[in-house]
Motif scaffolding. Structure first.
Motif, PDB file in Angstrom:
ATOM      1  N   ASP A 142     -10.187  -6.528  -0.581  1.00  0.00           N
ATOM      2  CA  ASP A 142     -11.121  -5.409  -0.533  1.00  0.00           C
ATOM      3  C   ASP A 142     -10.418  -4.097  -0.885  1.00  0.00           C
ATOM      4  O   ASP A 142     -11.050  -3.050  -0.922  1.00  0.00           O
ATOM      5  N   SER A 143      -9.107  -4.166  -1.107  1.00  0.00           N
ATOM      6  CA  SER A 143      -8.329  -2.978  -1.442  1.00  0.00           C
ATOM      7  C   SER A 143      -8.152  -2.880  -2.950  1.00  0.00           C
ATOM      8  O   SER A 143      -8.028  -3.898  -3.637  1.00  0.00           O
ATOM      9  N   HIS A 144      -8.101  -1.653  -3.454  1.00  0.00           N
ATOM     10  CA  HIS A 144      -7.824  -1.421  -4.865  1.00  0.00           C
ATOM     11  C   HIS A 144      -6.461  -0.763  -5.060  1.00  0.00           C
ATOM     12  O   HIS A 144      -6.180  -0.210  -6.121  1.00  0.00           O
ATOM     13  N   ASN A 145      -5.630  -0.836  -4.052  1.00  0.00           N
ATOM     14  CA  ASN A 145      -4.301  -0.246  -4.069  1.00  0.00           C
ATOM     15  C   ASN A 145      -3.332  -1.230  -4.733  1.00  0.00           C
ATOM     16  O   ASN A 145      -3.072  -2.304  -4.181  1.00  0.00           O
ATOM     17  N   PRO A 146      -2.778  -0.911  -5.914  1.00  0.00           N
ATOM     18  CA  PRO A 146      -1.924  -1.884  -6.608  1.00  0.00           C
ATOM     19  C   PRO A 146      -0.667  -2.246  -5.828  1.00  0.00           C
ATOM     20  O   PRO A 146      -0.193  -3.385  -5.909  1.00  0.00           O
TER      21      PRO A 146
END
Length: 373
Positions: free
Chosen positions: A48-52
């Motif tokens: 659910d995270s878009h943090n690479p």
């Protein structure tokens, strides 16, 4: 911080687009029990995270810390970022000045392969499995079948890229250790390919590196063939094919950055991926002949670097004007051991030079060098 179930799952549960698909369910693992159950041979995770940095750290956790007999599918998207391979040279692969001006980070992943651009129009998929079951083409073919069920005529080429009509829509990278292997890839669904202009690659032809160079290929988005395909549908199609190939239940486990509060390994790797020692210090040995133009004429500095630290520097051309030659020779003595690119230590040493004229000339050379690095 945990969030409510994303629109992804609501959409998937209601979707009737994929005919004959299995019953779908989802869950959020308990913070203390993210590891796949040893009672099941397969697991599916969606971030659910878009943090690479987080997603690549979680990917490494699955690879390093879960049961090597488990077969795991992990899918995620990242905000705009450039991802380079473990053994690549960022100064060779990326226009770092352009990247910085756009406010886009680069991340060095733990696996090999080439440089890729990520954004929310690009879905990443990873399959982890016992090394004895690993074949380079198998999982690319699985993802190609997922596209075929969405009416996209995808196939896998000799480089294990997924293509449609000769255009690359997904590249792959691999990593193998004693008992574990994984294959991860990027799927260009609706990425902002125009943002790549001026970011990937550069004109440093005089830079010679032992790092792995990227192989450019003509690319297109899946949306060129189907405007109906979304991230949600792609995730569902790949999950279906994964269960077809490896068995298990079509149950997606949602993960998010609350994992950082309970999973010390993910926390440590995420911090490592952000560190200078990993982002730059992992760079293989390279040399760079840098030409700078001064009031005394052009000068060539021959610089060698290992782990992004300058190991040696010398003048590659004769400088006839005495004051500029003295400045260049003084700079060369300062460069050894400094960080390539930033030259932080060198700039600090220049400030201590007593002679104003020498200090000004060396400062000029430092500025010109940095511009070309």
């Amino acid at each position: 911080m945990k969030r409510t179930a994303s629109n992804l799952l609501g959409h998937l549960l209601k979707s009737e687009i994929l005919r004959g698909s299995r019953q779908f369910s989802f869950s959020r693992p308990h913070p203390s029990s993210t590891e796949p159950s040893k009672l099941a041979n397969t697991s599916i995770y969606v971030s659910d995270s878009h943090n690479p940095f987080f997603n690549l750290a979680f990917e490494d956790w699955i690879f390093r810390k879960t049961d090597p007999s488990q077969i795991v599918l992990f899918m995620y998207r990242n905000t705009p970022s450039v991802i380079i391979g473990r053994n690549q040279n960022p100064w060779k692969e990326i226009n770092l000045l352009k990247l910085k001006s756009l406010g886009i980070p680069f991340v060095r992943r733990k696996s090999g392969g080439g440089t890729v651009y990520h954004d929310l129009g690009n879905t990443n998929y990873c399959v982890f499995l016992p090394r004895t079951r690993f074949e380079r083409k198998t999982n690319a073919e699985m993802v190609a079948r997922a596209l075929q069920r969405l009416d996209v005529p995808a196939y896998v080429n000799d480089r294990n890229d997924i293509c449609v009509d000769s255009f690359k829509v997904s590249g792959s990278a691999f990593k193998l250790v004693n008992s574990r292997a994984y294959h991860h890839g990027t799927m260009l669904l609706d990425a902002r390919l125009g943002d790549l202009r001026g970011v990937l690659g550069n004109s440093k032809s005089s830079m010679v590196t032992k790092g792995v160079a990227s192989v450019p290929s003509p690319v297109k988005n899946i949306r060129e063939w189907s405007e109906e395909i979304t991230h949600d549908l792609f995730v569902k199609a790949v999950a279906d094919e994964f269960v077809n190939d490896y068995g298990g239940q079509l149950n997606l486990n949602l993960v998010d950055e609350s994992e950082l509060e309970t999973n010390s390994y993910v926390q440590t790797v995420e911090a490592e991926l952000r560190s200078w020692d990993w982002m730059y210090g992992q760079t293989p040995e390279f040399s760079h002949d840098i030409t700078v133009r001064t009031p005394a004429g052009p000068m060539v500095f021959v610089i060698k670097s290992r782990h992004a630290r300058i190991t040696s520097a010398e003048l590659g051309t004769a400088v006839l004007e005495p004051s500029w030659r003295r400045a260049a020779e003084g700079l060369i003595r300062m460069l050894a051991g400094d960080r390539y690119g930033s030259l932080d230590d060198t700039r600090s040493r220049v400030e201590d030079i007593l002679s104003e004229s020498d200090r000004d000339r060396i400062s000029t050379l430092v500025r010109l060098l940095q511009t070309e690095m």
